[in-house]
Design an enzyme around this catalytic site. Structure first.
Site, PDB file in Angstrom:
ATOM      1  N   SER A   1       0.853  -1.192   0.000  1.00 51.12           N
ATOM      2  CA  SER A   1       0.000   0.000   0.000  1.00 51.12           C
ATOM      3  C   SER A   1       0.882   1.232   0.000  1.00 51.12           C
ATOM      4  O   SER A   1       2.024   1.201   0.482  1.00 51.12           O
ATOM      5  CB  SER A   1      -0.886   0.006   1.253  1.00 51.12           C
ATOM      6  OG  SER A   1      -1.562   1.243   1.388  1.00 51.12           O
TER       7      SER A   1
ATOM      8  N   TYR B   1      -1.965  -0.121  10.642  1.00 48.14           N
ATOM      9  CA  TYR B   1      -2.068  -0.597   9.259  1.00 48.14           C
ATOM     10  C   TYR B   1      -0.805  -0.228   8.479  1.00 48.14           C
ATOM     11  O   TYR B   1      -0.243  -1.060   7.763  1.00 48.14           O
ATOM     12  CB  TYR B   1      -3.304  -0.003   8.595  1.00 48.14           C
ATOM     13  CG  TYR B   1      -3.450  -0.378   7.145  1.00 48.14           C
ATOM     14  CD1 TYR B   1      -3.784  -1.680   6.773  1.00 48.14           C
ATOM     15  CD2 TYR B   1      -3.261   0.563   6.135  1.00 48.14           C
ATOM     16  CE1 TYR B   1      -3.912  -2.034   5.443  1.00 48.14           C
ATOM     17  CE2 TYR B   1      -3.394   0.222   4.801  1.00 48.14           C
ATOM     18  CZ  TYR B   1      -3.719  -1.073   4.454  1.00 48.14           C
ATOM     19  OH  TYR B   1      -3.842  -1.421   3.133  1.00 48.14           O
TER      20      TYR B   1
END
Length: 265
Positions: free
Chosen positions: A145, A158
């Site tokens: 990501s 995250y």
């Protein structure tokens, strides 16, 4: 979009029941690849298998797997190895996030994210490496990501998992460089998938970034296009590369100038 390199190859995809994983599966089948689909949702896997088999002359195997369970990873991949001639590509796509501040975050959520996003990814990778090394070919694609490069508020845990994925991916690439195995990190920005059903339960983040959100078709297409090629990273959208460079070289400036944008959660 057809990738001729995939014709007759076998592609394993985790988190394949929906979103990017399902789109990648269909595009691989369009290119003539057999697909091995792993996910927790058995009903969705069955539906996807039927869709692919009705439209493309390829083989489809489906397995129910929670990649947070390392014992289950070993059992399922042993079954795959017994049933599938070889694994040419592994797409480590399964993962999830929860947007919370560190103070708000629950330790069980942190553990779950690391077990799925990092430990599960490593576990799946370890299961395919021996075969790829023996054949001196293969491709491991890790869906990371942009959060692994640019951390933002309320994504601390995250982001930490995706930083870990990028570190693992970069080290693995060096380890297998002489074995004919390609290793690619995919770093997308926000994508229109059910990821945000969990990550952003208030809906505020999605509302704020909707104009720049990627479609799962865009991401899947970019991934499949580069399968079985020596591609180090896929960064989407491309303009986010500039933000990554600015953040790396001038982090204080980036945080000051981009404060409004990075607090959109």
């Amino acid at each position: 979009m057809i990738n001729d390199r995939l014709n007759g190859k076998n592609v394993v995809i985790t988190g394949a029941s929906s979103g990017i994983g399902a789109k990648i599966a269909v595009l691989c089948a369009q290119s003539g690849a057999n697909v091995i689909l792993l996910a927790r949702s058995w009903d969705k896997l069955q539906t996807l298998k039927q869709e692919i088999e009705e439209n493309y002359p390829v083989s489809v195997w489906i397995y129910k797997l929670d990649i947070a369970n390392t014992d289950e990873i070993q059992r399922i991949f042993a079954q795959i190895t017994a049933e599938v001639p070889s694994i040419d590509v592994l797409v480590n796509n399964a993962g999830f996030g929860i947007f919370e501040t560190v103070e708000e975050a629950k330790i069980e959520h942190a553990k779950a994210m690391f077990e799925t996003n990092v430990i599960g990814l490593i576990g799946c990778t370890k299961m395919v490496l021996p075969g790829m090394k023996a054949r001196k070919q293969g491709h491991i694609i890790n869906i990371a990501s942009i959060a692994g490069k640019i951390a933002t508020p309320k994504s601390s845990i995250y982001s930490a998992t995706k930083h870990a994925v990028l570190g693992f991916t970069n080290a693995l690439r060096l380890e297998v460089a002489e074995d004919g195995i390609f290793v690619t990190a995919v770093n997308p920005g926000p994508i229109e998938t059910n990821f945000f059903n969990i990550a952003d339960q208030t809906g505020s983040y999605v509302k704020n970034v909707r104009k720049i959100m990627l479609s799962s078709d865009q991401v899947a297409g970019a991934v499949v296009k580069r399968m079985l090629s020596r591609t180090r990273e896929i960064n989407l959208p491309r303009w986010m590369n500039a933000g990554d460079v600015l953040f790396t070289l001038f982090p204080k400036t980036f945080e000051r100038l981009g404060k409004k944008a990075i607090f959109k959660k």
